[in-house]
Design an enzyme around this catalytic site. Structure first.
Site, PDB file in Angstrom:
ATOM      1  N   GLY A   1      55.377  34.355  25.562  1.00  0.00           N
ATOM      2  CA  GLY A   1      54.102  34.496  24.859  1.00  0.00           C
ATOM      3  C   GLY A   1      52.924  34.571  25.806  1.00  0.00           C
ATOM      4  O   GLY A   1      51.978  35.347  25.591  1.00  0.00           O
ATOM      5  N   ASP A   2      52.962  33.766  26.866  1.00  0.00           N
ATOM      6  CA  ASP A   2      51.894  33.799  27.881  1.00  0.00           C
ATOM      7  C   ASP A   2      51.899  35.145  28.600  1.00  0.00           C
ATOM      8  O   ASP A   2      50.843  35.691  28.933  1.00  0.00           O
ATOM      9  CB  ASP A   2      52.097  32.669  28.895  1.00  0.00           C
TER      10      ASP A   2
END
Length: 302
Positions: free
Chosen positions: A250-251
């Site tokens: 996600g990052d």
């Protein structure tokens, strides 16, 4: 310049155990070690993509020294505040029959440390990008994200927020450039279950109506949805591949979206690059590299 903030960084110690038996001595079959924390992951991937950035936050003790060293070796400008009490935490991630985590506490962050952070934030200029990602340690004010955005409200800074629940809701009034909940987090906020990309759209629009300029919703294997400030809604599957590691995906999507937007100024292209970068991390033991993203992009069409 792009700045990221990580309030509670870590050393992520990832061990693989072929057959984990509780209450017994287990030996690892593989060991990996990385600097951790959502903002740090964003910084690492941006650096891998060739984009200069500065990582801000708090470090302490010998573990903090190692995080600083690893970031600098990866080309990240590490401008952290040194905290006197405690050590930067070690998070142990065990890959066995199931994946388990044991996360450390982190150092004691005091008022004077927070004041030092504001001094660094004061150096941010109009046109810069600031990424606020992850949770806030219990030793810090729960309003830290909204406090920072209030502090910077008179500057033309694009602020990205990747957080959950009230942390996210409380910053919407400051009109962040984009926010990135996943579908489970978005559903939890509005009390619904969101399984498909079509399910996500009305609630992403609702979050946009509450203040976010762009709402990017990640959905793991289902892809992602972007409700953009230009009025368009973009929905896409994700690239195909074998998932090796979900940590940091996600990052990586956040970093890829920023990189894609800076390069093209186009939201659809930013989403595509975010999907490629997030998937490249998921398909690797490490965070995505520029080569991995480019190779994945050769066969991926939204």
């Amino acid at each position: 310049m792009i700045y990221t903030v990580t309030f509670n960084p870590s050393i992520d110690y990832i061990v693989s155990v072929d057959d984990l038996k509780l209450g017994s001595v287990n030996r690892t079959s593989e060991e990996l070690m990385f600097p951790g924390g959502k903002g740090i992951n964003v910084s690492m991937v941006l650096s891998n993509l060739g984009i200069e950035n500065t990582a801000l936050g708090f470090l302490a003790g010998f573990t903090g020294d190692n995080v600083q060293k690893m970031l600098e070796e990866n080309g990240v400008n590490a401008d952290f505040i040194r905290v006197k009490d405690g050590i930067t935490r070690i998070n142990v991630k065990i890959r066995a029959q199931e994946e388990s985590e044991i996360n450390g506490m982190g150092p004691a962050i005091k008022d004077e440390d927070i004041k030092e952070l504001y001094k660094k934030l004061d150096k941010i200029k109009d046109g810069d990008i600031l990424v606020l990602a992850g949770s806030i340690p219990s030793v810090m004010p729960e309003t830290m994200y909204s406090d920072i955005m209030e502090h910077l409200k008179d500057k033309d800074v694009k602020i990205v927020v990747d957080a959950t629940k009230d942390l996210l809701l409380n910053v919407l009034k400051y009109k962040p450039f984009f926010v990135k909940p996943n579908n489970h987090e978005l559903g939890e906020i509005y009390g619904v279950e969101l399984k498909t990309r079509e399910d996500v759209v009305p609630y992403a629009k609702k979050m946009q109506q509450e203040g976010a300029r762009n709402v990017l919703v990640s959905m793991a294997g289902e892809g992602a949805v972007l409700v953009a400030e230009n009025g368009e809604v973009y929905k896409s599957k994700c690239p195909e591949g074998k998932v090796k590691n979900s940590v940091g995906a996600g990052d990586s999507m956040v970093a890829g979206f920023i990189a894609g937007y800076l390069k093209s100024g186009d939201y659809k292209e930013a989403l595509r690059n975010g999907l490629l970068t997030g998937s490249a991390s998921a398909f690797s033991d490490n965070l995505a590299t520029k080569e991995e993203v480019e190779n994945l992009g050769k066969t991926f069409e939204m």
